[in-house]
Each structure stands twice: as C-alpha cells, then as structure tokens.
Write an enzyme that holds these catalytic residues in place. Structure first.
Site, mmCIF file in Angstrom:
data_model
loop_
_atom_site.group_PDB
_atom_site.id
_atom_site.type_symbol
_atom_site.label_atom_id
_atom_site.label_comp_id
_atom_site.label_asym_id
_atom_site.label_seq_id
_atom_site.Cartn_x
_atom_site.Cartn_y
_atom_site.Cartn_z
ATOM 1 N N HIS A 65 0.824 -1.206 0.000
ATOM 2 C CA HIS A 65 0.000 0.000 0.000
ATOM 3 C C HIS A 65 0.858 1.256 0.000
ATOM 4 O O HIS A 65 1.962 1.267 0.538
ATOM 5 C CB HIS A 65 -0.897 0.028 1.239
ATOM 6 N N LYS A 75 6.119 6.154 7.750
ATOM 7 C CA LYS A 75 5.632 5.256 8.800
ATOM 8 C C LYS A 75 6.792 4.777 9.659
ATOM 9 O O LYS A 75 7.874 4.508 9.147
ATOM 10 C CB LYS A 75 4.967 4.018 8.189
ATOM 11 N N TYR A 135 1.866 1.133 14.132
ATOM 12 C CA TYR A 135 2.665 2.086 13.378
ATOM 13 C C TYR A 135 2.181 3.507 13.561
ATOM 14 O O TYR A 135 1.005 3.763 13.766
ATOM 15 C CB TYR A 135 2.740 1.718 11.900
ATOM 16 N N ASP A 173 -5.960 -6.118 -2.143
ATOM 17 C CA ASP A 173 -4.578 -6.519 -2.407
ATOM 18 C C ASP A 173 -4.476 -7.424 -3.634
ATOM 19 O O ASP A 173 -3.493 -7.368 -4.372
ATOM 20 C CB ASP A 173 -3.961 -7.171 -1.174
#
Length: 186
Positions: A65, A75, A135, A173
C-alpha cells in the site's frame, strides 16, 4: 547519557532499522520505543500525527500500500506481539533504488522497528500464529489517495516467506497494479 535507540540505514536511502535498547532483568524488560530527540538526530524531523494498530493471523499478507501526492505517509512500524516480514518498495521516481525493496523481520521478541519514508509502497506478511502490528504515520489516511502495488509481481522478486496457497489476502490486495504500471499512479 546512554542512547535509547540504535539506527541503521538500510540499502534503500531513507529506510531505517530502529532498534530500541531493552533494559532487562528477572522481571522482564523496559524499552523506550520512540524518543523524538534521538529519532530526529538520526533520521530527521518527522511529525507523527496518527497511531494505528492491526491484528492479523498467520499467512495474512497486507500490501503493498501507499498514499499518493500530498497524502503520502512516512511510517514507523513495529510488532508488539508475534512476527512479521515487513517490506518496503522504493517507488520514488528518479531514485537510484527505484523498484528495489528491503525486507526485515520484526517481532515482539526482537523489538526492532522499521522507518519507511514517504515514496514507498509498504506491506507485511504474518509469520506467527498472530501478529499485533503498530505504526505511527505523519499524515492522516486519505482513501481517495490510496493505491496498491501487486504484492506478488515477479518484477519485484519479494519472497514473502509464506507459501502462495497459504496466503490470506484482501480483494484490494488481489487487485493491486503491476509494477510496470506504477508510474501512471504516481
């Protein structure tokens, strides 16, 4: 003063392995998982604005992603329970490592973290029975700017360490675009 974290820049510029120092004894351990002054001294200024968490079971592959344009996200990822293979793919146009990836095992046991800068596609595969993945991001999620790069594209050559027949994937996905079409998405 002793450092609370060790920082190692990986093969792709801007991607950092972050290893918090654990202080342990017979009771367990204590660790500072984020400390702004040390992080900024090694990596640079990043203004994290949101924390996220997911729980996934063995075989789940999430990714690859990324957020496009002004919604792009950096991130800082870690696993508090379980084990994942964490992957970052360089999709920065003009980068000398464009199309290359790094893969790092993150687990609750090793305490390691990965800093993934803006301009990367990111994903992970769960190698343990379950994994709790956490995260920090420096930009809020914007669904209109999200895109997905195909996780199993042969051009990327990612070994997810999960047999294809055991992968648990979302429809999103499975519909990811091949790397050959990435330039059109950026």
């Amino acid at each position: 003063m002793f450092p609370c974290m060790r920082f190692v820049e990986l093969e792709i510029g801007g991607v950092w392995l972050v290893e918090p120092v654990r202080h342990g004894d017979h009771r367990g351990y204590f660790s500072e998982t984020f400390r702004r002054d040390e992080f900024e001294a090694a990596v640079g200024r990043v203004d994290f604005v949101q924390d996220n968490e997911s729980l996934s079971r063995r075989g789940v592959v999430r990714g690859l992603h990324f957020q496009r344009g002004p919604a792009a996200q950096a991130k800082l990822v870690r696993v508090s329970r379980g084990t994942v293979l964490d992957v970052a793919v360089d999709i920065r146009l003009g980068s000398p490592t464009f199309g290359r990836h790094v893969a790092v095992e993150l687990s609750g046991d090793n305490g390691r973290q990965l800093f993934v800068p803006r301009g990367m596609a990111h994903g992970f595969a769960v190698l343990s029975d379950e994994a709790q993945f956490q995260y920090k991001v420096d930009n809020v999620y914007c669904p209109e700017s999200e895109a997905t790069l195909r996780f199993d594209d042969a051009a990327l050559g990612i070994d997810w360490r999960v047999p294809r027949e055991e992968m648990v994937l979302s429809d999103k996905d499975l519909r990811g675009v091949p790397f050959s079409e990435i330039v059109g998405l950026l």
